[in-house]
Each structure stands twice: as structure tokens, then as C-alpha cells.
Design a protein around this motif. Structure first.
Motif, PDB file in Angstrom:
ATOM      1  N   GLU A   1       0.820  -1.212   0.000  1.00 55.97           N
ATOM      2  CA  GLU A   1       0.000   0.000   0.000  1.00 55.97           C
ATOM      3  C   GLU A   1       0.855   1.264   0.000  1.00 55.97           C
ATOM      4  O   GLU A   1       0.430   2.303  -0.504  1.00 55.97           O
ATOM      5  CB  GLU A   1      -0.960  -0.004   1.191  1.00 55.97           C
ATOM      6  CG  GLU A   1      -1.994  -1.122   1.136  1.00 55.97           C
ATOM      7  CD  GLU A   1      -2.689  -1.219  -0.218  1.00 55.97           C
ATOM      8  OE1 GLU A   1      -3.137  -0.173  -0.720  1.00 55.97           O
ATOM      9  OE2 GLU A   1      -2.784  -2.331  -0.768  1.00 55.97           O
ATOM     10  N   ARG A   2       2.057   1.214   0.530  1.00 51.15           N
ATOM     11  CA  ARG A   2       2.955   2.376   0.499  1.00 51.15           C
ATOM     12  C   ARG A   2       3.615   2.522  -0.870  1.00 51.15           C
ATOM     13  O   ARG A   2       4.013   3.622  -1.251  1.00 51.15           O
ATOM     14  CB  ARG A   2       4.026   2.258   1.586  1.00 51.15           C
ATOM     15  CG  ARG A   2       3.471   2.312   3.004  1.00 51.15           C
ATOM     16  CD  ARG A   2       4.597   2.293   4.018  1.00 51.15           C
ATOM     17  NE  ARG A   2       5.424   3.491   3.927  1.00 51.15           N
ATOM     18  CZ  ARG A   2       6.650   3.585   4.414  1.00 51.15           C
ATOM     19  NH1 ARG A   2       7.212   2.529   5.017  1.00 51.15           N
ATOM     20  NH2 ARG A   2       7.340   4.710   4.303  1.00 51.15           N
ATOM     21  N   ILE A   3       3.722   1.440  -1.610  1.00 54.18           N
ATOM     22  CA  ILE A   3       4.328   1.494  -2.946  1.00 54.18           C
ATOM     23  C   ILE A   3       3.399   2.212  -3.924  1.00 54.18           C
ATOM     24  O   ILE A   3       3.862   2.955  -4.795  1.00 54.18           O
ATOM     25  CB  ILE A   3       4.657   0.075  -3.446  1.00 54.18           C
ATOM     26  CG1 ILE A   3       5.804  -0.525  -2.614  1.00 54.18           C
ATOM     27  CG2 ILE A   3       5.010   0.071  -4.933  1.00 54.18           C
ATOM     28  CD1 ILE A   3       6.020  -2.011  -2.825  1.00 54.18           C
ATOM     29  N   ARG A   4       2.100   2.018  -3.796  1.00 53.26           N
ATOM     30  CA  ARG A   4       1.154   2.561  -4.777  1.00 53.26           C
ATOM     31  C   ARG A   4       1.340   4.060  -5.017  1.00 53.26           C
ATOM     32  O   ARG A   4       1.386   4.493  -6.176  1.00 53.26           O
ATOM     33  CB  ARG A   4      -0.283   2.262  -4.342  1.00 53.26           C
ATOM     34  CG  ARG A   4      -0.642   0.774  -4.316  1.00 53.26           C
ATOM     35  CD  ARG A   4      -2.127   0.596  -4.030  1.00 53.26           C
ATOM     36  NE  ARG A   4      -2.449  -0.766  -3.632  1.00 53.26           N
ATOM     37  CZ  ARG A   4      -2.684  -1.768  -4.483  1.00 53.26           C
ATOM     38  NH1 ARG A   4      -2.611  -1.553  -5.775  1.00 53.26           N
ATOM     39  NH2 ARG A   4      -2.995  -2.984  -4.030  1.00 53.26           N
ATOM     40  N   PRO A   5       1.440   4.909  -3.980  1.00 53.60           N
ATOM     41  CA  PRO A   5       1.587   6.348  -4.238  1.00 53.60           C
ATOM     42  C   PRO A   5       3.034   6.817  -4.350  1.00 53.60           C
ATOM     43  O   PRO A   5       3.288   8.011  -4.541  1.00 53.60           O
ATOM     44  CB  PRO A   5       0.932   6.975  -2.996  1.00 53.60           C
ATOM     45  CG  PRO A   5       1.230   6.005  -1.904  1.00 53.60           C
ATOM     46  CD  PRO A   5       1.189   4.647  -2.550  1.00 53.60           C
ATOM     47  N   ALA A   6       4.000   5.910  -4.265  1.00 52.60           N
ATOM     48  CA  ALA A   6       5.407   6.304  -4.210  1.00 52.60           C
ATOM     49  C   ALA A   6       5.884   6.829  -5.555  1.00 52.60           C
ATOM     50  O   ALA A   6       5.404   6.422  -6.617  1.00 52.60           O
ATOM     51  CB  ALA A   6       6.266   5.119  -3.777  1.00 52.60           C
ATOM     52  N   GLY A   7       6.868   7.720  -5.500  1.00 47.43           N
ATOM     53  CA  GLY A   7       7.484   8.245  -6.710  1.00 47.43           C
ATOM     54  C   GLY A   7       8.840   7.644  -6.998  1.00 47.43           C
ATOM     55  O   GLY A   7       9.298   7.654  -8.140  1.00 47.43           O
ATOM     56  N   LYS A   8       9.489   7.091  -5.949  1.00 49.60           N
ATOM     57  CA  LYS A   8      10.831   6.526  -6.113  1.00 49.60           C
ATOM     58  C   LYS A   8      10.923   5.217  -5.325  1.00 49.60           C
ATOM     59  O   LYS A   8      10.676   5.199  -4.117  1.00 49.60           O
ATOM     60  CB  LYS A   8      11.893   7.521  -5.627  1.00 49.60           C
ATOM     61  CG  LYS A   8      11.927   8.804  -6.437  1.00 49.60           C
ATOM     62  CD  LYS A   8      13.160   9.656  -6.132  1.00 49.60           C
ATOM     63  CE  LYS A   8      13.085  10.336  -4.805  1.00 49.60           C
ATOM     64  NZ  LYS A   8      14.216  11.305  -4.623  1.00 49.60           N
ATOM     65  N   ILE A   9      11.275   4.148  -6.017  1.00 46.04           N
ATOM     66  CA  ILE A   9      11.328   2.815  -5.416  1.00 46.04           C
ATOM     67  C   ILE A   9      12.745   2.255  -5.513  1.00 46.04           C
ATOM     68  O   ILE A   9      13.373   2.283  -6.579  1.00 46.04           O
ATOM     69  CB  ILE A   9      10.350   1.855  -6.125  1.00 46.04           C
ATOM     70  CG1 ILE A   9       8.907   2.241  -5.821  1.00 46.04           C
ATOM     71  CG2 ILE A   9      10.623   0.399  -5.730  1.00 46.04           C
ATOM     72  CD1 ILE A   9       8.490   2.043  -4.380  1.00 46.04           C
TER      73      ILE A   9
END
Length: 327
Positions: free
Chosen positions: A124-132
Motif C-alpha cells: 500500500e505504500r508502494i502505490r503512491p510512491a514516486g521513487k522505489i
């Protein structure tokens, strides 16, 4: 659905090639560029020869500053060597509108605004992330073996890990321990108790079990094969094997790529796929978790695409329903 416009930096290596193989067949992707300093101007299939007939893409040698600033770019994948991603981003400002997925070790500590991209840990934190920051291959296999225990606060003593990886895990550049004549019919230990992935493993486990402070004793091996990782992980567990099965089924029930097998597992079940397969055994108070992945797909490029899918609101398994060789 609008297509995602993709750029790849470092497209000539193993992870870059694997990323190309997946994304060429991804239903929602089109390419803006595939960059390589060493192969600039050459057809992609001249380097990744299995792609002959699948794509007419050529490696770009243009200034990377211009490539990442082009209008309409959605995401860039950084597939260069460790240390190169931090240098690249320092020299090439990336617009805020362009998402970044880094496959190196450079930002796995979640520095510089990057989020650690293990979907089974923080989808769920990955969905809105801009940098992974894409996880390491050994780390992925070991973390997936242990997350259900950490999630229930059941890591109470030291964890012991014995794991073997294929030769592609060392990258494309030749070294004494990757050369065919050394690796063939050979087997060896390296970086015992000191492997660099231990830091991210501990970071992930303490995300779920904040008080975990026990040792993770990790012995890595170089295997005489090209692809795949098998990790055998054991730690004390007071419950029954049936209770362990329920714990793992409950944790991974909504995750499309991690599955529990009742039968013993082998690497050919996961090679060329984005799967992680787990098998549990109980021996005199110790829970043994066997975890297998392909180091280039779930351990690298496949997981990077899984993260991309989440970031753009796509089905998590888009482009990743890949078939294992089986034999």
C-alpha cells in the motif's frame, strides 16, 4: 488505459535484458528509450540475442540529461551497477512527474526519498510512491521466508540461513568467480555472515517486529547454474506445523506471486517466473522454511515491473504471468 512510457538506463546488462524481455510483452507499456553507453546505436537484439524478431529497438547513446527530461516520460528504470544510480541522479535531474525504480543497492536504506519496494511487505505504500528501491535477490528470498513470523512477533531467537544463487546474480562483467571454467562443476561460500543484503533483511523484519534484535546468520553459496536462488531458513517455533501453515497462508493470501507448497520444491518451478515458492517443515522445535525465486525476475527485474504496476494502478500481475521451464 493510457500506456506507460518507459525509459531504461543500463539496458545492456542482465537486469536490463530481463526487464526488456518482460516489458516488450507488457500490455500497458511503450518504450521511450533504452540507454547503454557501451552498446549505443546497436540493435537491442545484438546484445540480447534471444530478442531477435521481438523488437526493433536500438540502444540510445544520447545525453541522458535530455532523455530523462523528454515530455511524456512516465518512469525510468536504473539498471546500472551499484554506485552508478546515485551518481546518475546527481548528474541528471529527473522531473518530479517521472517515477524512478532503482535496481541497485544505492537507496535500499530508503534514503533520498526512496521507498523499499518489497510488495509483500509494503504494497500500500508502494502505490503512491514516486521513487522505489528494488530489493536485492538474496534479501527477497530470505525476507519472504520470514515476513509471516515477523508480522506475528514470532522471531524470538537467532535465524539461520543457508542459501545458494546462480551465476547471473554476480552481473555480466567477468571476474575470477564468474568465469565459466571456474564456476562450472564448482561450489563455494562467499561473504559468510557479512553479505550486504543483511542490512535490508534486518530493516524489513524490524518494520514488522520492531523489537527483533537477534542474529541473522547468513551463509551464501555460489551455485553451478545460471538462474535461481534457494534459501533454507530455520529458527525456533513453538507452534505446530499446521499452525505455521495457517500463518503463512493468511499472510500471503492476497499476494499473487508468493505461494506455499505442501510438497518439497525445486528451482525449476520458479526459473523464468516472478514467483516465490515456500515449503515448511518442523524439526525438533525448529521451523525450516525453504524459499525459492529466480534471481533475475522476482529477485530483480520482475519485481521491478511488479512495483511499476502498483505505482501506476495496474493489475499487480500485468505482464508477469510467466511460465517456468519445469524440465
Amino acid at each position: 488505459m493510457d500506456q506507460i512510457t518507459v525509459g531504461i538506463i543500463g539496458g545492456a546488462g542482465y537486469t536490463g535484458g530481463e526487464l526488456l524481455r518482460i516489458l516488450i510483452n507488457h500490455p500497458y507499456v511503450r518504450f521511450a528509450f533504452v540507454h547503454s553507453k557501451s552498446q549505443a546505436g546497436k540493435p537491442v537484439h545484438a546484445t540480447h540475442t534471444d530478442l531477435l524478431g521481438d523488437t526493433d529497438l536500438r540502444f540510445s547513446g544520447e545525453e541522458t540529461r535530455d532523455l530523462v527530461a523528454q515530455p511524456g516520460l512516465s518512469v525510468i528504470f536504473l539498471c546500472s551497477g551499484h554506485g552508478e544510480s546515485a551518481r546518475f541522479l546527481a548528474e541528471n535531474p529527473v522531473p518530479e512527474t517521472v517515477k524512478i525504480i532503482d535496481l541497485s543497492t544505492d537507496f535500499r536504506d530508503q534514503s533520498n526519498g526512496f521507498l523499499y519496494g518489497l510488495p509483500e511487505l509494503q504494497r500500500e505504500r508502494i502505490r503512491p510512491a514516486g521513487k522505489i528501491a528494488n530489493p536485492g535477490c538474496f534479501a527477497t528470498s530470505i525476507e519472504l521466508a520470514l515476513l509471516p513470523l515477523a508480522g506475528s512477533g514470532l522471531l524470538r531467537e537467532a535465524v539461520h540461513v543457508s542459501a545458494v544463487t546462480g551465476s547471473t546474480g554476480a552481473g555480466q562483467a567477468l571476474s575470477p568467480t564468474t568465469h565459466f571454467t571456474w564456476r562450472n562443476n564448482n561450489f563455494s561460500i562467499y561473504k559468510a555472515f557479512t553479505h550486504q543484503h543483511l542490512k535490508e533483511i534486518r530493516m524489513s523484519l524490524t518494520t514488522l517486529q520492531a523489537g527483533f534484535d537477534q542474529a541473522v546468520n547468513f551463509i551464501p553459496y555460489r551455485g553451478d547454474f545460471t538462474r535461481g536462488i534457494m534459501a533454507n531458513v530455520y529458527t525456533p517455533f513453538a507452534g505446530s506445523l499446521e499452525e505455521a501453515h495457517r500463518l503463512y497462508h493468511d499472510y500471503y493470501g492476497t499476494h499473487p506471486f508468493t505461494h506455499l507448497s505442501d510438497a518439497p520444491i525445486d528451482l525449476k518451478q520458479v526459473v523464468n517466473t516472478n514467483k516465490c515458492l515456500l515449503h515448511l517443515e518442523k524439526h525438533e522445535g525448529q521451523l525450516l522454511i525453504t524459499s525459492i525465486i529466480d534471481n533475475l525476475t522476482k529477485g530483480a527485474s520482475g519485481q521491478a515491473v511488479q512495483n511499476m504496476n502498483l505505482m501506476f494502478g495496474l493489475p499487480e500481475d500485468a505482464g508477469l504471468r510467466l511460465k517456468a521451464p519445469a524440465f
